[in-house]
Structures are given as structure tokens and as C-alpha cells.
Design an enzyme around this catalytic site. Structure first.
Site, PDB file in Angstrom:
ATOM      1  CG  HIS A 195      -1.281  15.561   0.954  1.00  0.00           C
ATOM      2  ND1 HIS A 195      -0.364  14.965   1.802  1.00  0.00           N
ATOM      3  CD2 HIS A 195      -2.154  14.593   0.613  1.00  0.00           C
ATOM      4  CE1 HIS A 195      -0.700  13.701   1.966  1.00  0.00           C
ATOM      5  NE2 HIS A 195      -1.779  13.445   1.255  1.00  0.00           N
ATOM      6  CG  ASN A 202       3.504   4.002   0.538  1.00  0.00           C
ATOM      7  OD1 ASN A 202       3.318   2.964  -0.088  1.00  0.00           O
ATOM      8  ND2 ASN A 202       3.152   4.139   1.797  1.00  0.00           N
ATOM      9  CD  GLN A 226       4.384   8.460  -1.866  1.00  0.00           C
ATOM     10  OE1 GLN A 226       5.303   9.194  -2.209  1.00  0.00           O
ATOM     11  NE2 GLN A 226       3.782   8.594  -0.701  1.00  0.00           N
ATOM     12  CB  THR A 231     -20.792  21.335  -1.326  1.00  0.00           C
ATOM     13  OG1 THR A 231     -22.204  21.226  -1.157  1.00  0.00           O
ATOM     14  CG2 THR A 231     -20.436  22.760  -1.718  1.00  0.00           C
ATOM     15  CB  CYS A 259       0.606   5.130   6.710  1.00  0.00           C
ATOM     16  SG  CYS A 259       0.480   6.191   5.288  1.00  0.00           S
ATOM     17  CB  THR A 275      -7.530   7.541   1.372  1.00  0.00           C
ATOM     18  OG1 THR A 275      -6.170   7.578   1.811  1.00  0.00           O
ATOM     19  CG2 THR A 275      -8.322   6.587   2.250  1.00  0.00           C
ATOM     20  CB  SER A 309      -2.901  12.547  -2.672  1.00  0.00           C
ATOM     21  OG  SER A 309      -3.922  11.885  -1.983  1.00  0.00           O
TER      22      SER A 309
HETATM   23  N1  PMP Z   1      -1.494   5.736  -1.841  1.00  0.00           N
HETATM   24  C1  PMP Z   1      -0.198   5.946  -1.621  1.00  0.00           C
HETATM   25  C2  PMP Z   1       0.810   5.173  -2.426  1.00  0.00           C
HETATM   26  C3  PMP Z   1       0.209   6.854  -0.652  1.00  0.00           C
HETATM   27  O1  PMP Z   1       1.508   7.035  -0.411  1.00  0.00           O
HETATM   28  C4  PMP Z   1      -0.768   7.550   0.083  1.00  0.00           C
HETATM   29  C5  PMP Z   1      -0.395   8.541   1.164  1.00  0.00           C
HETATM   30  N2  PMP Z   1       0.607   8.122   2.012  1.00  0.00           N
HETATM   31  C6  PMP Z   1      -2.118   7.302  -0.192  1.00  0.00           C
HETATM   32  C7  PMP Z   1      -2.445   6.390  -1.171  1.00  0.00           C
HETATM   33  C8  PMP Z   1      -3.210   7.987   0.545  1.00  0.00           C
HETATM   34  O2  PMP Z   1      -3.229   9.347   0.244  1.00  0.00           O
HETATM   35  P1  PMP Z   1      -4.146  10.341   1.089  1.00  0.00           P
HETATM   36  O3  PMP Z   1      -3.766  10.134   2.512  1.00  0.00           O
HETATM   37  O4  PMP Z   1      -3.781  11.694   0.566  1.00  0.00           O
HETATM   38  O5  PMP Z   1      -5.554   9.979   0.807  1.00  0.00           O
END
Ligand code: PMP
Length: 378
Positions: free
Chosen positions: A199, A149, A177, A238, A324, A70, A197
Site C-alpha cells: 500500500h 518513515n 518506505q 489461504t 503511526c 509489519t 508493503s
Molecule cells: N516499516 C516501515 C518503515 C513503515 O513505514 C511501515 C508503515 N508505516 C511499516 C513497516 C509497516 O507497514 P504495514 O503497516 O503495511 O505492515
């Protein structure tokens, strides 16, 4: 409850947790400090940068750590917006981008930029021929994600990068993704910028990265954030050392097990979709014939009682369209954009498999879906 929402997020791998643990207390230094504590933390950050760079096919100097895809996505659009030297006033993004691309792009569209939404075919893939016409000499930036996604379709990133470069535009891909679910190589795909990302690949939340081809010297626009100058001033603040270390470790685990993991994901998806297709079930799979990442199925429930059926699912944790959008009443812009006959996003669910999923989970999911249909229709 079986967790089948790995596209929303993944649990941290045990090795990731173990690698992170010392950096919360014993090795807590600030990488910007010049004393031994700082140098130890800095070395850990640089090791993780190398691990990520190797995983995504670039040099360590081309990676900037951020808080996630994001932030990486927003940084790009904000920088472009703030750059008074930028004379090109057009941006092009696909109609099915994640909102962290779509909304910043729309914001620019209200502030003097001309926003073009690149349409997708009913296969959920950006229409290359239309894109070729819409991306022109006055385009500053083209942004198309590597994989979607909600429906998992893989986009023709290399071809789109070539179209962008032909007219002198920068090309960005949101690879949040794609990472860990398909091979990804920034150089081979010829992108200028890419977002990640942690996670989504069994690393911690709240950490991600931005790939910049050629490193910070090649950053094309103004810097939107000011502070201590970390990450060459592109992302000051930081360092979140434990999370960065965890992200690096997650990349190593993925690199080492990539081919095995990709095979596993695609075999689980195939098994599940075969079960659905073999029955006279009311379930249809969006973009089934398109190139898609493994481990994700977007399913349309062809029944007037769809919502009741979905509400009745009890044993599985899955998403409506995407995580989301799960809690919002808004219809999915992705399902609408693919212009499918089955376009009602409130009848669409997304199931996504991961490292911990096994064949019995797939069978349980299928049985849960079928039971729910039977109960509601009787
Ligand atoms: N881009 C895509 C294609 C995603 O699937 C996601 C998370 N669903 C994001 C961006 C955003 O990632 P984050 O919430 O880890 O910032």
C-alpha cells in the site's frame, strides 16, 4: 482537503483495481486447489511473484507473500526467538526503526537475547563506525531499514550488510518506505532478508512480502506459524489472491515509471523546501542535508505556539512526525534519537508527496502553513 500523507499510505492506482477485480468473483479459485479454478488463481499469484521479484531485484523463489511489512518484520524476530538451535544470542537494530522492528527486537531483549540499539548521528543516519564496534561474532541478526518513515533518511544498508556478514550475522532491511521512492535492489544491497508493503506503492493494503535470499531453503530459523503449508510453510494460510495480483500490478507500474516518478518526487520536495527556506519562516527541515528519499519532508516548527499553528492547518492532510504516532501522546523515538536541537516531536510534522501531487498542491500547502503562522501570531 489536499492529501499530503503518501508515506502513511497511497490510493490504489486505477490499473491496480482493474487487475484485481476479476479475482474477487470470476477467478475466485484457491491457488492450493489442483483443479482448473485453483490453477488459474495459482498462475495469477506466480505472475505477481515474478512482477515483485523483478521490481526488487531477486528471483521469484525468493519471495514469500505476507500481509505487509509489519508481519514480515515480526516473522523474522519470532522465528529467531523460537529457534532453539540458534547459539548466537545478540541482535542489533537501529534506534530509529519502525515499531514493527523495534518492538519485536525489544521483546527478544526480554527473552534471553542481548539487544543492541545502533545509534544514529544528528543527520539521521546509522553511525557506521559505532555499528562496526557493536556488531560482533555473537550477533545473529542485524536489522536496519532502507529509509526512515519519519524523516526519510536513507541508511547505509550495503555497508551495514557487509559489517554483519563479516561476523557471520544475517542482515535484514525493512524496505517499506524505500520501495518506489528510491532504487532498490536486494541483491545489489547484499541483504539476506527484506520486508515490503504494497500500500506504499499504490497497491492494496493488507498485502506485502518478505524477501529471503536463496529462497525458503535458506530460511535460517524455525517457522513460527503452522497451517496448510503455503509459501513453503513460512507463511501458511489461504492466499489473498486479489491483493497479491494488485501488489504485482503496482510493482509493474512502479518499474515502468520509476525514473520519471523519482524525478517528480524530488522536484516537488525541492520546490517545497525552497519555499520554506526562502522565507523567514519558523520552519526547519530535519536532516535537510542528509541523503533522503524524495517526496518526504519532516518539518520542525520553531515557535512556542507550534501546536496551535499545526491545529489551525485546515486544507491539508498531513501527519504529526509519522502516521503511526499521530494519534498517540508518545514522543517520536526517531526525532529524539537524532538528538537535534529541535528535538520536540510534538512540534514536528511530516508532509509526503505522491503520484497525484502537483505544483499547485505544494503552493497551497506552503500558503496554508504561512497563513496559520500569521493567524496564531497576530
Ligand atoms: N516499516 C516501515 C518503515 C513503515 O513505514 C511501515 C508503515 N508505516 C511499516 C513497516 C509497516 O507497514 P504495514 O503497516 O503495511 O505492515
Amino acid at each position: 482537503m489536499i492529501y499530503l500523507d503518501y508515506s502513511a499510505t497511497t490510493p490504489c492506482a486505477p490499473q491496480v483495481l482493474a487487475a484485481m477485480a476479476p479475482y474477487f468473483r470470476d477467478r475466485f479459485g484457491n491457488p492450493s486447489s489442483s483443479h482448473a479454478f485453483g490453477r488459474e488463481a495459482k498462475a495469477a499469484v506466480e505472475k505477481a511473484r515474478l512482477q515483485l521479484a523483478e521490481f526488487v531485484g531477486c528471483g521469484p523463489g525468493e519471495i514469500v507473500f505476507t500481509s505487509g511489512a509489519t508481519e514480515s518484520n515480526n516473522l523474522i524476530f519470532l522465528s529467531l526467538l523460537l529457534d532453539v538451535k540458534e547459539t548466537r544470542r545478540k541482535i542489533a537494530v537501529s534506534a530509529i526503526e519502525h515499531k514493527s522492528v523495534l518492538l519485536p527486537a525489544k521483546n527478544l531483549g526480554t527473552r534471553g537475547f542481548d539487544l543492541t540499539l545502533l545509534p544514529v548521528t544528528s543527520n539521521g543516519i546509522v553511525d557506521i563506525n559505532v555499528a562496526r564496534k557493536l556488531i560482533t561474532e555473537d550477533t545473529a541478526l542485524v536489522s536496519v531499514h532502507t529509509a526512515n518513515n519519519e524523516i526519510g533518511t536513507i541508511q547505509p544498508v550495503k555497508e551495514l550488510a557487509e559489517i554483519a556478514h563479516r561476523v557471520g550475522a544475517k542482515f535484514h532491511t525493512d524496505a517499506a518506505q524505500a520501495l518506489g521512492k528510491m532504487p532498490f535492489d536486494a541483491q545489489q544491497l547484499d541483504c539476506d532478508l527484506a520486508s515490503f508493503s504494497s500500500h506504499k506503492i499504490y497497491g492494496p493494503k493488507g498485502i506485502g512480502a518478505l524477501y529471503i535470499r536463496g529462497g525458503s531453503r535458506k530460511w535460517p530459523w524455525d517457522y513460527p506459524l503452522y497451517g496448510g503449508g503455503q509459501e513453503s510453510g513460512i507463511r501458511p494460510g489461504t492466499y489473498n489472491v486479489p491483493a497479491i495480483v494488485g501488489f504485482g500490478e503496482a510493482c509493474d507500474i512502479m518499474s515502468l515509471n520509476c525514473s520519471h516518478f523519482l524525478r517528480k518526487l524530488s522536484s516537488l520536495t525541492q520546490a517545497f523546501e525552497k519555499l520554506l527556506s526562502a522565507q523567514h519562516s519558523p520552519f526547519l527541515i530535519h536532516c535537510q542535508e542528509s541523503p533522503r528519499i524524495g517526496g518526504l519532508s519532516s518539518i520542525y516548527l520553531n515557535s512556542p505556539k507550534a501546536e496551535l499553528i499545526l491545529e489551525h492547518l485546515s486544507g491539508v492532510a498531513i501527519s504529526k512526525a509519522s502516521a503511526c504516532n499521530s494519534s498517540s501522546l508518545e514522543k517520536s523515538h526517531v526525532i529524539q534519537a537524532i538528538n537535534s536541537d529541535y528535538s520536540l516531536s510534538d512540534k514536528t510534522i511530516r508532509v509526503s508527496f505522491g503520484l497525484e501531487t502537483d505544483d499547485s498542491n505544494v503552493a497551497d500547502l506552503f500558503n496554508d502553513l504561512m497563513n496559520s503562522v500569521q493567524v496564531i501570531h497576530k
